[in-house]
Design an enzyme around this catalytic site. Sequence first.
Site, PDB file in Angstrom:
ATOM      1  N   HIS A   1       1.379  -7.714  -0.208  1.00 23.87           N
ATOM      2  CA  HIS A   1       0.237  -8.593   0.053  1.00 23.87           C
ATOM      3  C   HIS A   1      -0.616  -8.716  -1.210  1.00 23.87           C
ATOM      4  CE1 HIS A   1      -0.966  -4.463   0.968  1.00 23.87           C
ATOM      5  NE2 HIS A   1      -2.198  -4.813   0.628  1.00 23.87           N
TER       6      HIS A   1
ATOM      7  N   ARG B   1     -16.749 -12.867  -1.012  1.00 20.23           N
ATOM      8  CA  ARG B   1     -15.926 -12.254   0.025  1.00 20.23           C
ATOM      9  C   ARG B   1     -16.012 -10.741  -0.082  1.00 20.23           C
ATOM     10  NH1 ARG B   1     -10.444 -10.773  -0.440  1.00 20.23           N
ATOM     11  NH2 ARG B   1      -9.631 -10.344   1.595  1.00 20.23           N
TER      12      ARG B   1
ATOM     13  N   ASP C   1       0.849  -1.189   0.000  1.00 16.50           N
ATOM     14  CA  ASP C   1       0.000   0.000   0.000  1.00 16.50           C
ATOM     15  C   ASP C   1       0.884   1.238   0.000  1.00 16.50           C
ATOM     16  OD1 ASP C   1      -2.246  -1.591   0.078  1.00 16.50           O
ATOM     17  OD2 ASP C   1      -2.450  -1.469   2.261  1.00 16.50           O
TER      18      ASP C   1
END
Length: 186
Positions: free
Chosen positions: A115, A125, A60
Amino acid sequence: MRALDKLGSTIFEMLAHGLGLPNDFFAKNFEEKEATMIRINRYPPCPLPEKCLGLGSHSDPHTLTILLQDHVGGLQVLKNDNHWVGIRPVPNSFVINIGDTLEAWTNGRLKSVVHRAVVNREKRRLSVAYFISPSSSTTIDCPPQLVDPNTNPRKYKPFTWADFRKELLIQKRVVGKTALNRYLMN
């Protein structure tokens, strides 16, 4: 969102304190909310989850991410040995990710994590990510207290959040820490 801002401010104060910096060292740079955003990700069931990613590998770029996963999970982090590890969802809790700008701001003492999000064969989800970033004019420059020429030399050139965002837009796809790596010293 105000509650998430307050949580983020508390986390910034705790991190600053833990690094031996004034408690407001980070938090004072987040009064403007121009670059703070929230994103809701919906991942439908996928019959071939081994052939499809919900979101590819990246770190991020923001300073801090507050993530809420549903009970299905799907967040994976890349370990130093290049193996992916699933982050099991914990009910009524958040996952806190250090962003690239916080890694640079702390001279690498705090690390952003690479990630990805994987899909599930049978279940839909959802995840909600709140990205906290400083005002555009904020200069990301590690303080002298976090630099030691012998043991921890300066790792990143100073940059503003606005400059960093421009670098992100130049990239067609963020993979790993490619934007942050442009600011490495040597």
